[in-house]
Design a protein around this motif. Structure first.
Motif, mmCIF file in Angstrom:
data_model
loop_
_atom_site.group_PDB
_atom_site.id
_atom_site.type_symbol
_atom_site.label_atom_id
_atom_site.label_comp_id
_atom_site.label_asym_id
_atom_site.label_seq_id
_atom_site.Cartn_x
_atom_site.Cartn_y
_atom_site.Cartn_z
ATOM 1 N N UNK A 61 -5.696 15.353 12.713
ATOM 2 C CA UNK A 61 -4.619 14.882 11.838
ATOM 3 C C UNK A 61 -4.975 13.607 11.094
ATOM 4 N N UNK A 62 -4.432 13.500 9.887
ATOM 5 C CA UNK A 62 -4.325 12.230 9.191
ATOM 6 C C UNK A 62 -2.894 11.754 9.396
ATOM 7 N N UNK A 63 -2.726 10.492 9.761
ATOM 8 C CA UNK A 63 -1.397 9.957 10.037
ATOM 9 C C UNK A 63 -1.140 8.746 9.145
ATOM 10 N N UNK A 64 -0.086 8.845 8.324
ATOM 11 C CA UNK A 64 0.322 7.764 7.425
ATOM 12 C C UNK A 64 1.471 6.998 8.061
ATOM 13 N N UNK A 65 1.347 5.679 8.101
ATOM 14 C CA UNK A 65 2.337 4.831 8.769
ATOM 15 C C UNK A 65 2.958 3.871 7.762
ATOM 16 N N UNK A 66 4.283 3.844 7.730
ATOM 17 C CA UNK A 66 5.027 2.876 6.917
ATOM 18 C C UNK A 66 5.499 1.765 7.837
ATOM 19 N N UNK A 67 4.968 0.566 7.678
ATOM 20 C CA UNK A 67 5.293 -0.527 8.587
ATOM 21 C C UNK A 67 6.725 -1.011 8.418
ATOM 22 N N UNK A 73 3.918 9.903 9.005
ATOM 23 C CA UNK A 73 3.785 11.207 8.365
ATOM 24 C C UNK A 73 2.455 11.801 8.797
ATOM 25 N N UNK A 74 2.515 12.927 9.486
ATOM 26 C CA UNK A 74 1.307 13.559 10.036
ATOM 27 C C UNK A 74 0.966 14.800 9.234
ATOM 28 N N UNK A 75 -0.304 14.949 8.867
ATOM 29 C CA UNK A 75 -0.746 16.128 8.129
ATOM 30 C C UNK A 75 -2.109 16.547 8.657
ATOM 31 N N UNK A 76 -2.308 17.845 8.823
ATOM 32 C CA UNK A 76 -3.608 18.338 9.256
ATOM 33 C C UNK A 76 -4.611 18.064 8.131
ATOM 34 N N UNK A 77 -5.766 17.540 8.484
ATOM 35 C CA UNK A 77 -6.662 17.019 7.446
ATOM 36 C C UNK A 77 -7.370 18.092 6.624
ATOM 37 N N UNK A 78 -7.263 19.362 7.004
ATOM 38 C CA UNK A 78 -7.831 20.423 6.165
ATOM 39 C C UNK A 78 -6.793 21.065 5.252
ATOM 40 N N UNK A 79 -5.639 20.416 5.115
ATOM 41 C CA UNK A 79 -4.565 20.924 4.261
ATOM 42 C C UNK A 79 -4.918 20.818 2.777
#
Length: 394
Positions: A61-67, A73-79
């Protein structure tokens, strides 16, 4: 030459499994510190813990964090495969989390056969990560800088700026990178790359303020797919999946995230004075922390005065907004999304958190956050389970 060989040896430890006496002992999370809320706004002066769901040792997963909100926001990295910039310039990025790369051809006719070139691939053995020359410009500038810099090889996007002159836009051989590995490594190690996803050929042009992409398998001469990509100013990039031929939602809106946890291709050093060094090169790394440079997020690193975790915690506790406001983030050295990058972990052993470090993050809205990383493993010693504590300064 000796220095270069030494760096090769050190890099081998970045992705290799470690021996038991080198393994990080996971520290228990502080029970009185709550996990960050998933929405709303965090309270200034209050500490929060965040556990990005990277997904374990294969880091799927790639995980985007809003501090500001603690939202992840989690997304599979081969999307996704390609990212189209929504700013004034016309730039296209590769999916660095899959170890993608490109090689330009000399022609503009996409119906021609493009010879595969395995020399642009990154090796799939986690014990022996491949190194490539920066001068070949196989990947995008890992600092997040889209424009080429005069005299610095490998800077800017690997796919040249999309020109308004039709004939200037060449066909590229696109290495699709690797599938996400499902092989479980030894405890404390990582295994990111599965089978090679093959090659494609692409050509990107402009249509007014839109992008036009033509793409096909590298040996396909007649079945050429075409698509128009329209910019959306609320986002940094529009993301495209070449298998489905559809755009996909990856990043949140440009002001709605600050940090991304992901594997990524990068250089050994992203410091400007070291870019031209002959010992610098390109490889594929796990455990990267990338800041939202295009959304206005900047970062800097502090090291405790005696290089100890105990002193780090003391200095972190004392760090306040008054000190934060002394940092001039307009300086060129902060124009880099890899300030944290892989610097938060021991780059010789590869799997130990550098507990003497703490960080200051300034988001696109001018908020200042202090942050310290607590761990990168779970209670079993398995890698790919990061945790960090942070606080909005008031």
């Amino acid at each position: 030459m000796k220095r270069y060989v030494l760096m090769l040896a050190l890099l081998g430890g970045v992705l290799a499994s470690c021996s038991k006496n080198e393994e990080e002992t996971k520290k228990p999370l502080t029970p009185e510190v709550p996990q960050a809320p998933q929405g709303g706004l965090v309270e200034a002066g209050k500490a929060y813990i965040v556990l990005p769901e990277v997904g374990g040792a294969n880091q799927p997963n790639q995980v985007y964090v809003d501090l500001s909100s603690g939202k992840m926001t989690k997304i599979k990295r081969d999307t996704w495969d390609l990212a189209f910039y929504c700013g004034e310039d016309f730039r296209v990025l590769l999916n660095a989390s899959l170890a993608m790369s490109v090689k330009p051809t000399e022609y503009t006719d996409i119906t021609k056969f493009v010879v595969p070139d395995r020399s642009i691939l990154f090796e799939d053995d986690p014990r022996f990560p491949a190194q490539k020359l920066i001068s070949k410009h196989l990947i995008d500038d890992p600092r997040g800088i889209l424009q080429e810099q005069t005299g610095l090889e490998g800077t800017g996007t690997a796919i040249a700026q999309v020109s308004s002159t039709e004939e200037a836009n060449k066909v590229y051989l696109l290495n699709m990178g690797s599938e996400i590995s499902t092989t479980t490594p030894e405890v404390g190690g990582v295994n990111l790359q599965g089978a090679h996803r093959g090659f494609m050929k692409i050509r990107i042009t402009r249509s007014g303020n839109d992008y036009k992409i033509a793409y096909a398998k590298n040996d396909e001469l007649e079945k050429i797919n075409t698509l128009t990509i329209t910019k959306n100013p609320e986002y940094n990039f529009i993301f495209l999946n070449l298998s489905s031929g559809k755009t996909v939602q990856v990043q949140p809106k440009k002001k709605d995230w600050d940090l991304c946890f992901t594997p990524s291709t990068s250089w050994f050093s992203t410091q400007k004075e070291k870019i031209a060094s002959p010992s610098n090169s390109v490889t594929y790394f796990p455990d990267m922390i990338i800041s939202n440079l295009h959304g206005g997020t900047k970062a800097t690193i502090f090291q405790s005065s005696d290089k100890s975790e105990e002193k780090r915690n003391q200095e972190y506790s004392a760090y306040n907004k008054e000190k934060a406001l002394r940092i001039d983030f307009s300086q060129e050295k902060y124009n880099n999304q890899m300030i944290i990058g892989r610097n938060w972990r021991d780059n010789q052993l590869g799997n130990l958190v550098r507990n003497e470090l703490y960080y200051l993050i300034k988001d696109g809205d001018g908020n200042h956050f202090k942050l310290k990383i607590l761990s990168m493993k779970n209670d079993k010693g398995e890698r790919g389970y990061p945790a960090f504590e942070y606080e909005l300064l008031k």
